[in-house]
Each structure stands twice: as C-alpha cells, then as structure tokens.
Write a protein that holds these residues in place. Sequence first.
Motif, short mmCIF file in Angstrom:
data_model
loop_
_atom_site.label_atom_id
_atom_site.label_comp_id
_atom_site.label_asym_id
_atom_site.label_seq_id
_atom_site.Cartn_x
_atom_site.Cartn_y
_atom_site.Cartn_z
N HIS A 133 20.32 31.65 62.82
CA HIS A 133 21.20 32.13 61.75
C HIS A 133 20.60 31.89 60.37
O HIS A 133 19.64 31.13 60.21
CB HIS A 133 22.61 31.50 61.88
N ASN A 135 22.26 30.83 56.64
CA ASN A 135 23.49 30.39 56.00
C ASN A 135 23.53 30.88 54.56
O ASN A 135 22.79 30.39 53.71
CB ASN A 135 23.57 28.86 56.04
N SER A 187 25.77 34.31 57.72
CA SER A 187 27.16 34.01 57.36
C SER A 187 27.35 34.23 55.87
O SER A 187 26.52 33.80 55.05
CB SER A 187 27.50 32.56 57.71
#
Length: 273
Positions: A133, A135, A187
Amino acid sequence: MDLLLQQIAAATTYLQSFSFETPRVGVVLGTGLGELVNHIKIAHSIPYQQIPHFPESTVESHKGHLILGHINDTPVVAMQGRFHYYEGYTMQQITFPVRVMKALGIQQLLLSNAAGGMNPDFKKGDLILLDDHINMQPENPLRGLNSPAYGPRFPDMSCPYDTVLGEKLQQTATAMGHPLKKGIYVSVMGPNLETRAEYRFLRMIGADLVGMSTVPEVIVANQLQLPCAAVSVVTDECDPDNLHPVSIEEIIAVAGKADKRLSSLFATVVAAL
Ligand code: HPA
C-alpha cells in the motif's frame, strides 16, 4: 499505565465478560460487505456503543456491531462496520479495535474494503488481494508517545501483508473458480471521490486501487506483529480519460453484489485457520 493501555484493558475486560472461546482470527468488514456474518455461528453481537472507549460508527451502511462466534471450529471476532478518518475520528480511535482484538487473543487479521479500481485490468466486482500500500492519509495511527507495550516505535513495513495468509486466500479463491488479482492500494482521506487529475496522479505513483480505509489498521497490525491480509472489491472503474460520475449508492450496490463471493472466500479460509 498510560491512557490508551487503560482503555484497551477496559474494552478487553468488558468483552471477556461475555463467555466465549478466545478468538483466533479477527475480521474487519468494509463498506457494503457484511455478509460474512451469515457464515458465523454468532455467540454475541455487541453494539459498538456498549463497548468501553469504542468509537461509534456514523456511516449508515456500517452496522456497528462486534460479533463473537465461530466459523466452523474457528473462534472469530468480526467487526461489522469500521471507522474512517473522514468521519472525524483520530487515527488512534480508528485503530483502537485492532488493538482490542489483539488483546483478546487474535493471531491473524483479515480486512475487506470497497475501492476504486485504477488499474485498467480491474473490473467492477473483481476481488483484489492487496500486495502493498501507499499511505496518503494525513495522519498516522502511531504518531505520538509510544509505549513499548504498543509495539516498536518504528515498525518495519517491508512486507505489510502476510504472504502465507495471502497465499491461502489465493489458493482458496482459485479453487473456488475466481482467482484473485493482486494490487497496490492507496489510502486517501476522502470523503469525496477523486478528480480525474487525482486518479491520474495516484495511478502514476504506483497504485492500482484507491480507498479511504484499511491502511491505518494494517499499520497498527504491523506494529502489533499481527499477520494480516486484505481484499478489496472494485466498486468503480477510475479511468481518468473516461470517468463517469459515481455515487456512494452505486458503490454500495456493486460491493453488495460481490459480497457473497468475498464472504465465502473469507469463511472458507477462516474455517481452515
Ligand atoms: N475513491 C476512493 N474511495 C473509493 C472509491 C474511489 O474511487 N471507490 C470506493 N471507495
């Protein structure tokens, strides 16, 4: 004891006052993805507002119950509804349940979410196993004083998603006839969806999927050295050169259609853990 540790202890003690076997697996269910609950032999369904220091879910599509029960013989604790930064909580509040589930005894954590698909190979309804991922949310759940009891000050993130758990999900999904694609999730804060320029940017920096959750919980799981895996449901196709308006209702409807497949997958994997 510092305040967070006291609050974790209070929530844990409260939950332990219900009689149930120590949960082995924790599950966090994302937007429109509550159907796993139908696979659980429910011992207790506890509204979040009854649990000391739990934030209260403000999103209508999130039910806001902590479920204690079994999937086959595996004792589980499942969050029917999660907390998002855009609701106004701090990152510490969002990730509080992960710390409580760990204190209850879980050894593995599974997460799901609804996400926008930016990789052109991804189609609405696809299930994507998160590989890594980025962030991009503006706060970090580990910011602030760090008690050694929380875990390391500077957790390693070289492999945030457990490869063994990921492999089990992949093998099970393949056996069920729907192999998972893999992707990198970015995200963002939300709650607005992205502009075309933002999708272009997020794709350019290496993300396949975009959403408003999961990363805070995964950061804390890593600090707790709690193996975790996450699966996204692609709810909208985010091609900046051919972008259609999308509403939260459509996102929830697409998530709802994929929910059966995702829930069978999670239930089968959890039953074997
Ligand atoms: N962007 C951000 N979050 C989302 C999206 C999106 O396109 N789809 C579902 N959650």
